[in-house]
Design an enzyme around this catalytic site. Structure first.
Site, PDB file in Angstrom:
ATOM      1  N   TYR A  99      57.730  51.317  45.700  1.00 31.28           N
ATOM      2  CA  TYR A  99      56.937  51.429  44.462  1.00 31.28           C
ATOM      3  C   TYR A  99      55.502  50.986  44.719  1.00 31.28           C
ATOM      4  O   TYR A  99      54.545  51.648  44.315  1.00 31.28           O
ATOM      5  CB  TYR A  99      57.597  50.573  43.383  1.00 31.28           C
ATOM      6  CG  TYR A  99      56.900  50.566  42.044  1.00 31.28           C
ATOM      7  CD1 TYR A  99      56.973  51.671  41.189  1.00 31.28           C
ATOM      8  CD2 TYR A  99      56.194  49.442  41.604  1.00 31.28           C
ATOM      9  CE1 TYR A  99      56.354  51.645  39.947  1.00 31.28           C
ATOM     10  CE2 TYR A  99      55.574  49.415  40.366  1.00 31.28           C
ATOM     11  CZ  TYR A  99      55.661  50.520  39.542  1.00 31.28           C
ATOM     12  OH  TYR A  99      55.040  50.501  38.314  1.00 31.28           O
ATOM     13  N   LYS A 132      52.022  53.250  44.316  1.00 26.36           N
ATOM     14  CA  LYS A 132      50.904  52.935  43.423  1.00 26.36           C
ATOM     15  C   LYS A 132      49.607  52.739  44.224  1.00 26.36           C
ATOM     16  O   LYS A 132      48.517  53.016  43.714  1.00 26.36           O
ATOM     17  CB  LYS A 132      51.232  51.715  42.560  1.00 26.36           C
ATOM     18  CG  LYS A 132      52.363  51.960  41.555  1.00 26.36           C
ATOM     19  CD  LYS A 132      52.045  53.069  40.554  1.00 26.36           C
ATOM     20  CE  LYS A 132      53.083  53.165  39.444  1.00 26.36           C
ATOM     21  NZ  LYS A 132      52.811  54.240  38.469  1.00 26.36           N
TER      22      LYS A 132
HETATM   23  N1  LIG Z   1      56.676  48.334  32.566  1.00 27.99           N
HETATM   24  C1  LIG Z   1      55.877  47.670  33.372  1.00 27.99           C
HETATM   25  O1  LIG Z   1      55.923  46.415  33.435  1.00 27.99           O
HETATM   26  C2  LIG Z   1      54.886  48.421  34.217  1.00 27.99           C
HETATM   27  C3  LIG Z   1      54.022  47.680  35.022  1.00 27.99           C
HETATM   28  C4  LIG Z   1      53.094  48.366  35.810  1.00 27.99           C
HETATM   29  C5  LIG Z   1      53.036  49.749  35.776  1.00 27.99           C
HETATM   30  N2  LIG Z   1      53.909  50.456  34.981  1.00 27.99           N
HETATM   31  C6  LIG Z   1      53.792  51.928  34.983  1.00 27.99           C
HETATM   32  O2  LIG Z   1      53.762  52.403  33.640  1.00 27.99           O
HETATM   33  C7  LIG Z   1      54.182  53.773  33.615  1.00 27.99           C
HETATM   34  C8  LIG Z   1      55.164  53.968  32.468  1.00 27.99           C
HETATM   35  O3  LIG Z   1      56.362  53.247  32.759  1.00 27.99           O
HETATM   36  P1  LIG Z   1      57.195  52.437  31.660  1.00 27.99           P
HETATM   37  O4  LIG Z   1      57.155  51.022  32.062  1.00 27.99           O
HETATM   38  O5  LIG Z   1      56.815  52.841  30.301  1.00 27.99           O
HETATM   39  O6  LIG Z   1      58.671  52.942  32.032  1.00 27.99           O
HETATM   40  P2  LIG Z   1      59.746  53.817  31.222  1.00 27.99           P
HETATM   41  O7  LIG Z   1      60.035  53.181  29.904  1.00 27.99           O
HETATM   42  O8  LIG Z   1      60.863  54.005  32.185  1.00 27.99           O
HETATM   43  O9  LIG Z   1      58.991  55.185  30.948  1.00 27.99           O
HETATM   44  C9  LIG Z   1      58.721  56.084  31.984  1.00 27.99           C
HETATM   45  C10 LIG Z   1      58.435  57.433  31.385  1.00 27.99           C
HETATM   46  O10 LIG Z   1      58.167  58.343  32.472  1.00 27.99           O
HETATM   47  C11 LIG Z   1      58.998  59.465  32.298  1.00 27.99           C
HETATM   48  N3  LIG Z   1      59.272  60.163  33.552  1.00 27.99           N
HETATM   49  C12 LIG Z   1      59.919  59.722  34.647  1.00 27.99           C
HETATM   50  N4  LIG Z   1      59.994  60.694  35.578  1.00 27.99           N
HETATM   51  C13 LIG Z   1      59.373  61.782  35.041  1.00 27.99           C
HETATM   52  C14 LIG Z   1      59.115  63.097  35.481  1.00 27.99           C
HETATM   53  N5  LIG Z   1      59.557  63.533  36.680  1.00 27.99           N
HETATM   54  N6  LIG Z   1      58.420  63.941  34.687  1.00 27.99           N
HETATM   55  C15 LIG Z   1      57.981  63.531  33.469  1.00 27.99           C
HETATM   56  N7  LIG Z   1      58.239  62.304  32.970  1.00 27.99           N
HETATM   57  C16 LIG Z   1      58.912  61.450  33.745  1.00 27.99           C
HETATM   58  C17 LIG Z   1      60.248  58.938  31.631  1.00 27.99           C
HETATM   59  O11 LIG Z   1      61.008  59.995  31.065  1.00 27.99           O
HETATM   60  P3  LIG Z   1      62.621  59.910  30.858  1.00 27.99           P
HETATM   61  O12 LIG Z   1      62.830  59.133  29.581  1.00 27.99           O
HETATM   62  O13 LIG Z   1      63.035  61.324  30.781  1.00 27.99           O
HETATM   63  O14 LIG Z   1      63.172  59.187  32.055  1.00 27.99           O
HETATM   64  C18 LIG Z   1      59.628  58.011  30.613  1.00 27.99           C
HETATM   65  O15 LIG Z   1      59.153  58.741  29.519  1.00 27.99           O
HETATM   66  C19 LIG Z   1      54.757  54.051  34.996  1.00 27.99           C
HETATM   67  O16 LIG Z   1      53.821  54.786  35.751  1.00 27.99           O
HETATM   68  C20 LIG Z   1      54.958  52.670  35.587  1.00 27.99           C
HETATM   69  O17 LIG Z   1      54.915  52.669  36.998  1.00 27.99           O
HETATM   70  C21 LIG Z   1      54.819  49.818  34.203  1.00 27.99           C
END
Ligand SMILES: NC(=O)c1ccc[n+]([C@@H]2O[C@H](COP(=O)([O-])OP(=O)(O)OC[C@H]3O[C@@H](n4cnc5c(N)ncnc54)[C@H](OP(=O)(O)O)[C@@H]3O)[C@@H](O)[C@H]2O)c1
Length: 258
Positions: A172, A176
């Site tokens: 991961y 990034k």
């Molecule tokens: N949460 C944290 O603490 C955190 C910290 C740093 C960075 N981030 C980043 O924030 C972003 C959003 O993540 P999140 O934390 O909100 O996680 P999440 O709740 O798992 O949401 C991820 C979203 O991405 C979608 N997705 C995954 N694979 C996909 C694909 N092939 N095509 C289109 N959509 C896809 C998922 O759809 P489905 O529902 O269909 O799976 C979901 O809508 C990510 O880039 C993550 O790396 C998060």
């Protein structure tokens, strides 16, 4: 015809940070049109209905887009062109951790896992941006926000005093870091048509990123609400981070080293 509203496309907007961002941006201005990108039609339409039920000032629509599927990306770009003629703000948010639970993976990486994480977190935003480039160029003030992570900072990874030093998440992290480089490359090359690009870390927040069953664990570890991540994105759109365009920014007005 080019839309008179600010057209905002968010990938992965059916859940987590993308969902909260869609809701906040739609609520924040009657001039915003938010396109909820989701790979799963049922989930995307559910998110659209939920946010519309809050009666936001702005408007919303749903767009099927799987960032790992070239046909889906091409069809999505074509539909946005037909419906709006431009994209003012592209938020490359869809991402996966490639691991279950905050312990991260300590096992040797597999080719399959590497491919899955890079397909979504690196090839996805690269190819989505490429596909919608003419639509960004059609905007008067184009912006691209790549949702990255502090875990992608090589400087922070190398610092034994960094709070995340004990966190593995190697694959991961690598993905990034690559996304950060994409942001730097696009920032340099998109200047010629006036686009601003940011790599944005949304902070450590409660979402399904490491599995739905891991949400409580995230809360226990001090993760905040993903609404705080959305607020940081709103501030970028409001111009509050304009002087940091081309950089790696996070919530609360802070920035990260590459
Ligand atoms: N949460 C944290 O603490 C955190 C910290 C740093 C960075 N981030 C980043 O924030 C972003 C959003 O993540 P999140 O934390 O909100 O996680 P999440 O709740 O798992 O949401 C991820 C979203 O991405 C979608 N997705 C995954 N694979 C996909 C694909 N092939 N095509 C289109 N959509 C896809 C998922 O759809 P489905 O529902 O269909 O799976 C979901 O809508 C990510 O880039 C993550 O790396 C998060």
């Amino acid at each position: 015809m080019v839309s008179t509203k600010q057209v905002i496309l968010i990938t992965g907007a059916n859940a987590g940070i993308g969902y909260d961002t869609a809701a906040l941006l739609a609520a924040s201005s009657s001039n915003n049109h938010v396109i909820i990108g989701a790979r799963n039609v049922a989930k995307g339409e559910k998110a659209l209905a939920e946010i519309q039920a809050r009666k936001p000032q702005g408007t919303l629509s749903f767009l099927q887009i799987d960032v790992t599927d070239d046909d889906s990306i091409a069809a999505a770009a074509k539909k946005v062109e037909a419906d709006f003629g431009c994209i003012d703000v592209l938020i490359n948010n869809a991402g996966i951790s490639g691991t279950q639970g905050m312990a991260g993976t300590t096992a040797s990486p597999t080719r399959e896992n590497l491919r899955a994480v890079f397909e979504t977190n690196v090839y996805g935003p690269t190819l989505v941006t490429e596909a919608v480039l003419p639509l960004l160029k059609a905007s008067k003030s184009p912006k691209v926000i790549n949702v990255s992570s502090g875990l992608g900072s090589i400087t922070m990874r190398s610092d034994p005093n960094d709070p995340t030093y004990s966190v593995s998440f190697d694959v991961y992290r690598m993905s990034k870091s690559a996304l950060n480089m994409l942001s730097a490359c696009h920032s340099a090359s998109f200047k010629k048509f006036g686009a601003k690009v940011w790599a944005y870390c949304p902070g450590f927040v409660v979402t399904n990123l490491t599995g739905e069953e891991d949400r409580q664990n995230r809360v226990n570890m001090g993760a905040e609400s993903s609404e705080t991540s959305a607020q940081g994105i709103l501030e970028i759109l409001e111009g509050k981070r304009d002087s940091e365009a081309g950089g790696f920014v996070t919530r609360y007005g802070k920035a990260y080293p590459w």
